[in-house]
Design a protein around this motif. Structure first.
Motif, short mmCIF file in Angstrom:
data_model
loop_
_atom_site.label_atom_id
_atom_site.label_comp_id
_atom_site.label_asym_id
_atom_site.label_seq_id
_atom_site.Cartn_x
_atom_site.Cartn_y
_atom_site.Cartn_z
N PHE A 1 3.03 -14.24 8.23
CA PHE A 1 2.37 -13.68 6.30
C PHE A 1 1.06 -13.06 6.14
CE2 PHE A 1 0.29 -16.10 2.37
CZ PHE A 1 1.31 -16.02 1.54
N VAL A 2 0.63 -12.86 7.14
CA VAL A 2 -1.36 -12.31 6.26
C VAL A 2 -0.48 -10.99 6.34
CG1 VAL A 2 -3.35 -11.47 6.69
CG2 VAL A 2 -2.65 -14.34 6.88
N LEU A 3 0.42 -10.53 7.70
CA LEU A 3 1.01 -9.14 7.84
C LEU A 3 1.62 -8.43 7.11
CD1 LEU A 3 2.24 -9.23 11.57
CD2 LEU A 3 -0.07 -8.13 10.45
N ALA A 4 2.60 -9.47 6.50
CA ALA A 4 3.02 -9.34 4.74
C ALA A 4 2.12 -9.49 3.36
CB ALA A 4 4.33 -10.53 4.34
N GLU A 5 1.45 -10.10 3.68
CA GLU A 5 0.52 -10.19 2.78
C GLU A 5 -0.28 -8.72 1.23
OE1 GLU A 5 -0.82 -12.15 -0.34
OE2 GLU A 5 1.36 -12.45 -0.22
N ILE A 6 -0.68 -8.05 3.81
CA ILE A 6 -1.57 -6.62 3.68
C ILE A 6 -0.68 -5.62 3.01
CG2 ILE A 6 -2.38 -4.92 4.61
CD1 ILE A 6 -3.14 -6.77 6.74
N ALA A 7 0.83 -5.54 3.02
CA ALA A 7 1.95 -4.76 2.70
C ALA A 7 2.02 -5.11 0.91
CB ALA A 7 3.18 -4.76 3.46
N TYR A 8 2.15 -6.18 0.47
CA TYR A 8 2.11 -6.62 -0.84
C TYR A 8 1.01 -6.10 -1.77
CZ TYR A 8 1.69 -9.76 -4.89
OH TYR A 8 1.32 -9.86 -6.64
N TRP A 9 -0.57 -6.82 -0.88
CA TRP A 9 -1.58 -6.08 -2.10
C TRP A 9 -2.07 -4.31 -1.21
CZ3 TRP A 9 -4.79 -10.08 2.07
CH2 TRP A 9 -4.82 -11.03 1.77
N THR A 10 -1.53 -3.74 -0.19
CA THR A 10 -1.69 -1.90 -0.39
C THR A 10 -0.55 -1.38 -1.20
OG1 THR A 10 -1.19 -2.45 1.51
CG2 THR A 10 -3.28 -2.49 1.37
N TYR A 11 0.81 -2.11 -1.74
CA TYR A 11 2.03 -0.80 -2.00
C TYR A 11 1.94 -0.84 -3.83
CZ TYR A 11 6.74 -0.28 -3.11
OH TYR A 11 7.72 1.18 -3.11
N GLY A 12 1.66 0.01 -3.36
CA GLY A 12 1.41 0.31 -5.17
C GLY A 12 0.12 0.78 -5.59
N THR A 13 -0.70 1.18 -4.67
CA THR A 13 -1.94 0.69 -5.23
C THR A 13 -2.66 1.97 -5.07
OG1 THR A 13 -2.90 0.37 -3.21
CG2 THR A 13 -2.01 -1.65 -4.34
N ASN A 14 -4.03 1.90 -4.93
CA ASN A 14 -4.88 3.37 -4.68
C ASN A 14 -4.97 4.04 -3.50
OD1 ASN A 14 -5.39 3.41 -7.99
ND2 ASN A 14 -7.44 2.73 -7.88
N PHE A 15 -4.56 3.19 -2.82
CA PHE A 15 -4.29 3.15 -0.90
C PHE A 15 -3.52 4.20 -1.00
CE2 PHE A 15 -6.96 -1.07 -0.66
CZ PHE A 15 -7.58 -0.13 0.43
N PRO A 16 -3.86 5.58 0.14
CA PRO A 16 -2.03 6.37 0.45
C PRO A 16 -0.96 5.57 0.59
CG PRO A 16 -4.36 6.40 1.81
CD PRO A 16 -4.63 5.41 1.15
N SER A 17 0.20 5.74 0.39
CA SER A 17 1.54 5.80 0.41
C SER A 17 1.95 4.67 1.36
CB SER A 17 2.38 6.55 -0.79
OG SER A 17 2.26 7.72 0.51
N ASN A 18 1.18 5.59 2.44
CA ASN A 18 1.46 4.86 4.04
C ASN A 18 1.33 3.86 4.47
OD1 ASN A 18 -0.47 6.52 4.73
ND2 ASN A 18 0.26 7.61 6.69
N THR A 19 0.35 3.25 3.78
CA THR A 19 -0.45 2.25 4.17
C THR A 19 -0.16 0.89 3.89
OG1 THR A 19 -2.89 2.81 3.00
CG2 THR A 19 -2.87 0.93 3.34
N TYR A 20 0.75 0.38 3.50
CA TYR A 20 1.49 -1.11 3.50
C TYR A 20 2.24 -1.16 4.32
CZ TYR A 20 5.94 1.32 2.48
OH TYR A 20 7.53 1.78 2.66
N TRP A 21 2.57 -0.22 5.08
CA TRP A 21 3.28 -0.27 6.75
C TRP A 21 2.45 0.16 8.01
CZ3 TRP A 21 3.87 3.57 9.44
CH2 TRP A 21 3.98 4.84 9.32
N ALA A 22 1.68 1.05 7.63
CA ALA A 22 0.51 1.42 8.71
C ALA A 22 -0.31 0.29 9.07
CB ALA A 22 0.08 2.97 8.56
N VAL A 23 -1.60 0.11 7.86
CA VAL A 23 -2.00 -0.89 8.46
C VAL A 23 -1.30 -2.18 9.68
CG1 VAL A 23 -3.59 -2.77 7.46
CG2 VAL A 23 -3.42 -0.15 6.67
N PRO A 24 -0.80 -2.69 8.55
CA PRO A 24 0.06 -4.38 9.02
C PRO A 24 0.39 -3.61 10.34
CG PRO A 24 0.46 -3.49 6.61
CD PRO A 24 -0.05 -2.46 7.18
#
Length: 200
Positions: free
Chosen positions: A95-118
């Motif tokens: 769940f936490v790994l999925a939350e990271i993707a949710y927190w970072t998707y479509g934000t000011n983070f680079p576009s690949n952050t939502y999958w690269a960080v988790p």
């Protein structure tokens, strides 16, 4: 665990945090000369300040470690069947790994952050868990993954709100290193490595 062992673990953890933060900060400075912990010129001064920040990260990681130990103790007394607590830890880690993707998707983070960080966090956590299992028992897989994923992310929550990938890396890397060190020291401090291996 006695007071001497606790003080040694705490002291070593904050020193590791300082070293990890300084190394991470230096790498970030090389990659992005504009990266600063504080608004000041001078590489050496900034690296020193990063090391001091790392002391705080180490202390914060230590607090998270003991919070996890207390949570684990309470949960094991609540769940009469140990596998239920283990299963819950596995679910929360995912769940936490999925939350990271949710927190970072479509934000000011680079576009690949939502999958690269988790993904990176999961791979590194699996490496730590594999090492932990080699030194203890196969039952350490899920608890170690839970600690490395969930606790590290909880400790790093403030940086997910910044939208700055350099700040996220600067805080998460030392926290992860400190948490990895602590979880790998736990069975050594408790002198349970030999007992656990013989019982496996």
């Amino acid at each position: 665990m006695n007071l001497r062992k606790w003080m040694k673990l705490f002291g070593t953890t904050i020193l590791i945090g300082a070293l990890a933060a300084a190394v991470t900060g230096l790498c970030l400075l090389v990659a992005d000369p504009e990266f600063r912990v504080i608004k000041a010129d001078g590489w050496l001064y900034n690296i020193v300040m990063m090391g001091l920040s790392g002391l705080t990260f180490g202390a914060f990681a230590h607090m998270g470690f003991f919070a996890y130990l207390m949570l684990n103790y309470i949960a094991r007394s609540i769940f009469k069947r140990p596998y239920l607590w283990v299963a819950l830890q596995g679910f929360i880690a995912v769940f936490v790994l999925a939350e990271i993707a949710y927190w970072t998707y479509g934000t000011n983070f680079p576009s690949n952050t939502y999958w690269a960080v988790p993904l990176l966090l999961l791979v590194l956590s699996l490496i730590v868990a594999w090492r932990k299992v080699n030194e203890t028992t196969s039952g350490a897989w899920i608890p170690t993954l839970f600690f490395m994923v969930a606790v590290t992310v909880v400790e790093a929550i403030p940086t997910f709100r910044t939208g700055n990938i350099s700040s996220l890396i600067f805080q998460m890397a030392p926290l992860f290193v400190c948490n990895a060190y602590q979880i790998m020291q736990l069975h050594r401090i408790l002198d349970r490595a030999g007992t656990l291996k013989s019982a496996a």
